[in-house]
Design an enzyme around this catalytic site. Structure first.
Site, PDB file in Angstrom:
ATOM      1  N   ARG A  47      24.102 -12.065  -0.517  1.00 54.78           N
ATOM      2  CA  ARG A  47      23.249 -11.267   0.393  1.00 54.78           C
ATOM      3  C   ARG A  47      23.491  -9.770   0.202  1.00 54.78           C
ATOM      4  O   ARG A  47      22.597  -8.957   0.305  1.00 54.78           O
ATOM      5  CB  ARG A  47      23.485 -11.650   1.863  1.00 54.78           C
ATOM      6  CG  ARG A  47      22.876 -10.640   2.855  1.00 54.78           C
ATOM      7  CD  ARG A  47      22.665 -11.187   4.260  1.00 54.78           C
ATOM      8  NE  ARG A  47      23.834 -11.825   4.810  1.00 54.78           N
ATOM      9  CZ  ARG A  47      24.912 -11.186   5.320  1.00 54.78           C
ATOM     10  NH1 ARG A  47      24.951  -9.867   5.348  1.00 54.78           N
ATOM     11  NH2 ARG A  47      25.916 -11.871   5.799  1.00 54.78           N
ATOM     12  N   TYR A  99      -2.775  -1.184   6.076  1.00 53.68           N
ATOM     13  CA  TYR A  99      -2.706  -2.637   5.834  1.00 53.68           C
ATOM     14  C   TYR A  99      -2.468  -3.355   7.172  1.00 53.68           C
ATOM     15  O   TYR A  99      -1.544  -3.004   7.910  1.00 53.68           O
ATOM     16  CB  TYR A  99      -1.580  -2.919   4.831  1.00 53.68           C
ATOM     17  CG  TYR A  99      -1.191  -4.370   4.763  1.00 53.68           C
ATOM     18  CD1 TYR A  99      -2.042  -5.306   4.201  1.00 53.68           C
ATOM     19  CD2 TYR A  99       0.028  -4.807   5.276  1.00 53.68           C
ATOM     20  CE1 TYR A  99      -1.690  -6.646   4.157  1.00 53.68           C
ATOM     21  CE2 TYR A  99       0.389  -6.134   5.235  1.00 53.68           C
ATOM     22  CZ  TYR A  99      -0.479  -7.053   4.676  1.00 53.68           C
ATOM     23  OH  TYR A  99      -0.123  -8.373   4.633  1.00 53.68           O
ATOM     24  N   ASP A 171       2.753   3.585   0.576  1.00 56.56           N
ATOM     25  CA  ASP A 171       2.566   2.179   0.198  1.00 56.56           C
ATOM     26  C   ASP A 171       1.787   2.170  -1.117  1.00 56.56           C
ATOM     27  O   ASP A 171       0.587   2.440  -1.136  1.00 56.56           O
ATOM     28  CB  ASP A 171       1.810   1.441   1.308  1.00 56.56           C
ATOM     29  CG  ASP A 171       1.692  -0.058   1.033  1.00 56.56           C
ATOM     30  OD1 ASP A 171       1.769  -0.458  -0.144  1.00 56.56           O
ATOM     31  OD2 ASP A 171       1.485  -0.815   2.001  1.00 56.56           O
ATOM     32  N   LYS A 196       2.048  -8.683  -4.973  1.00 52.32           N
ATOM     33  CA  LYS A 196       0.732  -8.390  -5.532  1.00 52.32           C
ATOM     34  C   LYS A 196       0.819  -8.129  -7.038  1.00 52.32           C
ATOM     35  O   LYS A 196       1.168  -9.032  -7.772  1.00 52.32           O
ATOM     36  CB  LYS A 196       0.099  -7.229  -4.758  1.00 52.32           C
ATOM     37  CG  LYS A 196       0.248  -7.341  -3.227  1.00 52.32           C
ATOM     38  CD  LYS A 196      -0.490  -8.524  -2.634  1.00 52.32           C
ATOM     39  CE  LYS A 196      -0.086  -8.841  -1.193  1.00 52.32           C
ATOM     40  NZ  LYS A 196      -0.137  -7.746  -0.240  1.00 52.32           N
TER      41      LYS A 196
END
Ligand SMILES: *Cc1c(COP(=O)(O)O)cnc(C)c1O
Length: 374
Positions: A47, A99, A171, A196
């Protein structure tokens, strides 16, 4: 090095002592340490860090011309870390057409956490300036915006923000670092939904923040990455690195196909208006030309008619799949208002298409067929 070369070679030699040409997937959750608790790559527990994540973060840093990156399990997890790096009581400016997932994140989580927010038309510099308060700490930019392709002058907003010691996060999911590099335009942070274009094959969920400086804000984001634990798995990091190797050439294909299709749609009698950053008819085109090196694979368009006609058209494609999201090698499209659901302000006659890498003539045939009067 040019970006094509960086995409192929960057990150490969990070935490790769056996010099594998293709680093393996490190599935181990723990790493051997010496008696004082240390090892060479400062790896302890997955982690907190692992070879595949370090390789990915190095690669993303190079592609965006930054100093450091932090990878997350999704784009909204990355956005959450940026907002939580601020303090309750801080004020943020967000584009009114941000978004939709980030709008919900801000309204349903971050406002309760104590951030103050104004949603504004980010393309209007006067409004941006008038909206700045003494406690404004962050300005969020998304350009081109979704789905109307509004273009924000990144450099101008950064100049204004920096004159008042405000951070700017861009972004950059839609353009990808191949078409736009916000850190070189003055932004402090870049956000990606790697789900994406960076993933590119509709099979990875992920997010990342790349920072222009190793400074305080990035250190806090990295701390949040480790403490809140929304980290990507080694396998996803590995697959994402693998995908990014071909990103520059995939983006060229997306850009090229979308330019063809945008022009085709613009000349079609059933199409009222096309929104694509590369078209001179788009109101922000001149700014797009200045800050983008390619115009991307996303197109929105108004058809003549309303909801029923738009849904009918989307339903008639054979090759172009009906699906939300974007950035895959396969073309997809959607009646955007239906996808956004309740509260959507997207016009009923808008169709949004994510142009893939099929042959453009096949895509145009499919469009021609779907747009034909029935
Ligand atoms: C998809 C998307 C996000 C959110 O990313 P997830 O990986 O779905 O969490 C953020 N910004 C933009 C522009 C997106 O398209």
């Amino acid at each position: 090095m040019r970006i094509e070369t960086k995409a192929i070679h960057s990150g490969m030699d990070v935490a790769n002592p056996t010099k594998d040409i293709v680093p393996p997937i490190s599935t181990s959750t723990i790493f051997e340490i010496d008696s004082e608790g240390r090892n060479e790559d400062d790896l302890h527990y997955t982690r907190l860090g692992n070879p595949n994540r370090l390789q990915l973060e190095h690669l993303l840093t190079e592609l965006e011309e930054g100093e450091a990156a932090a990878a997350f399990s999704s784009g909204v997890a990355a956005a959450t870390a940026v907002f939580q790096a601020l303090n309750p009581g801080d004020h943020i400016l967000i584009p009114e057409d941000v978004y939709a997932g980030n709008r919900k994140l801000v309204n349903k989580v971050m406002v309760r956490w104590g951030l103050e927010v104004d949603f504004i038309p980010m393309t209007d510099l006067d409004v941006v300036e008038d909206s700045i308060r003494s406690n404004t700490r962050l300005i969020w930019i998304e350009s081109p915006s979704n789905p109307m392709m509004r273009i924000t002058d990144i450099e101008a907003v950064c100049d204004l923000a920096h004159s008042k010691e405000i951070l700017v996060c861009v972004d950059n999911t839609w353009p990808s670092p191949i078409n736009q590099q916000p850190l070189t335009l003055g932004a402090d942070l870049v956000l990606h939904s790697t789900t994406k274009y960076l993933g590119g094959h509709s099979d990875i969920l992920g997010g990342a923040i790349v920072s222009r400086h190793q400074g305080r804000i990035f250190q806090r984001i990295q701390e949040l990455q480790k403490l809140t634990g929304a980290v990507p798995s080694p396998r996803d990091c590995w697959l994402l690195c693998r995908s990014i190797r071909s990103l520059p050439y995939r983006m060229r294909g997306h850009n090229e196909n979308a330019e063809h299709l945008a022009r085709f749609l613009q000349n079609h009698s059933r199409v009222e208006k096309v929104f694509y950053p590369g078209l001179a008819t788009l109101s922000g085109h001149e700014i797009a030309k200045k800050q983008m090196t390619g115009y991307g694979g996303m197109i929105s368009f108004f058809i003549t008619g309303g909801r029923e006609e738009a849904i009918g058209i989307v339903g008639r494609s054979r090759l172009i799949k009906r699906a939300t999201s974007l950035g895959g090698i396969e073309s997809t499209w959607e009646h955007r208002r239906s996808s956004e659901g309740e509260g959507s302000i997207t016009p009923e006659n808008l169709i949004r298409i994510s142009v893939g890498l099929e042959h453009p003539d096949d895509l145009m045939e499919d469009l021609e067929n779907a747009l034909a009067d029935v």
